[in-house]
Scaffold this motif. Structure first.
Motif, PDB file in Angstrom:
ATOM      1  N   TYR A  22       6.040   2.541  -0.072  1.00 54.13           N
ATOM      2  CA  TYR A  22       4.777   1.355   0.091  1.00 54.13           C
ATOM      3  C   TYR A  22       5.375   0.481   1.316  1.00 54.13           C
ATOM      4  O   TYR A  22       6.404   0.298   1.573  1.00 54.13           O
ATOM      5  CB  TYR A  22       4.808   0.368  -1.171  1.00 54.13           C
ATOM      6  CG  TYR A  22       4.313   1.132  -2.388  1.00 54.13           C
ATOM      7  CD1 TYR A  22       2.796   1.455  -2.908  1.00 54.13           C
ATOM      8  CD2 TYR A  22       5.361   1.998  -3.038  1.00 54.13           C
ATOM      9  CE1 TYR A  22       2.794   1.916  -3.882  1.00 54.13           C
ATOM     10  CE2 TYR A  22       4.957   2.623  -4.198  1.00 54.13           C
ATOM     11  CZ  TYR A  22       3.671   2.818  -4.563  1.00 54.13           C
ATOM     12  OH  TYR A  22       3.359   3.462  -5.648  1.00 54.13           O
ATOM     13  N   TYR A  24       0.805  -1.265  -0.228  1.00 54.92           N
ATOM     14  CA  TYR A  24      -0.104   0.022   0.144  1.00 54.92           C
ATOM     15  C   TYR A  24       0.842   1.210   0.029  1.00 54.92           C
ATOM     16  O   TYR A  24       1.845   1.278   0.625  1.00 54.92           O
ATOM     17  CB  TYR A  24      -0.766  -0.108   1.356  1.00 54.92           C
ATOM     18  CG  TYR A  24      -2.108  -1.043   1.259  1.00 54.92           C
ATOM     19  CD1 TYR A  24      -3.114  -0.876   0.495  1.00 54.92           C
ATOM     20  CD2 TYR A  24      -1.455  -2.349   1.952  1.00 54.92           C
ATOM     21  CE1 TYR A  24      -4.329  -1.960   0.670  1.00 54.92           C
ATOM     22  CE2 TYR A  24      -2.592  -3.368   1.862  1.00 54.92           C
ATOM     23  CZ  TYR A  24      -3.892  -3.074   1.205  1.00 54.92           C
ATOM     24  OH  TYR A  24      -4.999  -3.955   1.171  1.00 54.92           O
ATOM     25  N   GLY A  25       0.429   2.436  -0.757  1.00 52.11           N
ATOM     26  CA  GLY A  25       1.250   3.359  -0.848  1.00 52.11           C
ATOM     27  C   GLY A  25       1.021   4.259   0.521  1.00 52.11           C
ATOM     28  O   GLY A  25      -0.298   4.213   0.978  1.00 52.11           O
TER      29      GLY A  25
END
Length: 417
Positions: free
Chosen positions: A81, A72-73
């Motif tokens: 990430y 996930y960013g």
């Protein structure tokens, strides 16, 4: 061995409670700020990284293989990430994949397939999930420039990194190559019997497992992979570092940096804080001596004066690029795992195994066939002997200056005349 990758990998381990996750997170954030496309891979459970991960069910910007963590960013970072390993999901995906591959065999045996809901992670699933995630994150198809891996404490981390080599050895012992020729007859036997032959599934599963373990081992042994050890300077820190040095060297891992975390300022007027700081300075001197011996940098990360806030960037970081070795210490270790031919001068070969931090009390070695079983610092490794040494006998061994020198003399019965 699988091909090397262009990804740099920093494996962060250390003492329990020393702030490994916070240091790994701060290191990843520092790299991302410089424009390096960075993945922070962690198995930590708790609130420290929760603000970085979206709510459950939220789709992330990257796609990973089934059962592996979804990257996930992170808000505020264009190049960072985070992926948290889910051992249960990884185990479930692996078990279902295996079940799908041997469906015909299960049907032949009359076994009902397991439903996803009844699959629960077994002991050891955490380590296998971490290795699978590391294989994908830093493998040949990786999209990252840097992968920062938040590993467990030292002893567990060393054993985790040794697992691919150990499992591959077990596979070779259970299904040796000299039995592969018999597989040519299995299709004929399968047609005669009308069902798949179970032994063929074993070979296919072993081959697939060996391929996957080889890919993990390639990442771990890649020159771009290094280890950073995080410690809080105190009474137990020097012993923990000695354990880390010995265990990592035994398995051929490169120690690139030591981070002394939560270092208190000196000169406090408070007697209690002054005493704690003095104890830390004593420990720091011992840590510095060990680092100087190995030519490894020691970074002192200051105490924040408070508990770290949840999230990233709230803490000091270690350099993210595997640094060049510092100036060699008084006893620089020999090139790892080298064989010196002293046959003409002394009548033997010398196999040099660097083991910094090892002591004679915790050291043991046994020749077993064409392998050497080596115990050091509470860790064990079984390594194949170089070809020339297989025709020799062990004549003695000595531990000096952080290296084990094993002498081998030619065996007259098998040595070429």
């Amino acid at each position: 061995m699988a091909a090397l990758t262009a990804v740099r990998t920093l494996l962060v381990t250390g003492a329990g409670g020393a702030g490994r996750t916070c240091v790994a997170a701060a290191t990843a954030a520092a790299a991302a700020r410089s424009g390096t496309r960075t993945l922070l891979l962690t198995g930590a459970a708790g609130a420290a990284l929760d603000p970085l991960l979206p709510p459950a069910g939220t789709e992330g910007p990257a796609v990973s293989a089934a059962g592996l963590p979804q990257p996930y960013g992170v808000d505020g970072f264009d190049s960072l990430y985070v992926a948290r390993i889910d051992p249960a999901a990884s185990f479930r995906a692996g078990a279902l994949d295996l079940q799908g591959r041997i469906g015909s065999l299960l049907a032949m045996l009359g076994a009902a397939p397991l439903d996803p809901e009844e699959l629960t992670a077994l002991p050891g699933a955490d380590a296998l999930a971490m290795l699978r995630a590391l294989r994908e994150a830093a493998g040949a198809d990786a999209v990252w420039d840097l992968v920062v891996v938040d590993l467990p404490p030292v002893a567990e981390a060393v054993r985790l990194l040794a697992l691919p080599e150990q499992l591959r050895r077990y596979l070779r012992r259970l299904l040796p190559e000299d039995r592969q020729a018999a597989r040519a007859l299995r299709p004929v036997l399968a047609q005669l019997a009308g069902v798949p032959m179970p032994a063929e599934w074993a070979y296919e599963a072993a081959s697939r497992a060996d391929h996957e373990l080889d890919a993990v081992q390639a990442v771990i042994e890649d020159p771009g992979t290094a280890v950073a050890v995080v410690l809080t300077p105190g009474a137990t820190a020097p012993a923990t570092l000695r354990t880390a040095r010995t265990g990592l060297a035994l398995h051929g891992h490169r120690l690139a940096a030591v981070a002394a975390n939560r270092v208190l300022p000196t000169g406090s007027a408070d007697p209690f804080l002054a005493g704690l700081s003095a104890d830390q300075q004593d420990a720091l001197k011992q840590l510095a001596d060990q680092c100087a011996t190995d030519g490894v940098p020691l970074y002192e990360l200051p105490h924040l004066g408070r508990a770290p806030q949840a999230g990233l960037g709230d803490g000091p970081a270690v350099p993210v690029a595997p640094p060049e070795p510092a100036a060699p210490g008084p006893h620089p270790p020999s090139a790892p795992w080298t064989v010196t031919d002293r046959l003409a001068a002394d009548g033997w070969f010398v196999w040099t195994l660097p083991l910094p931090g090892a002591t004679r009390e915790g050291l043991d070695l046994v020749r077993r066939g064409d392998e050497l079983v080596l115990d050091a610092g509470g860790f064990r490794r079984i390594v194949p002997l170089p070809s020339a040494l297989r025709r020799c006998t062990v004549a003695g061994a000595a531990l000096r200056d952080g290296a084990l020198a094993v002498r081998f003399t030619p065996d007259p019965e098998v040595w070429p005349r």
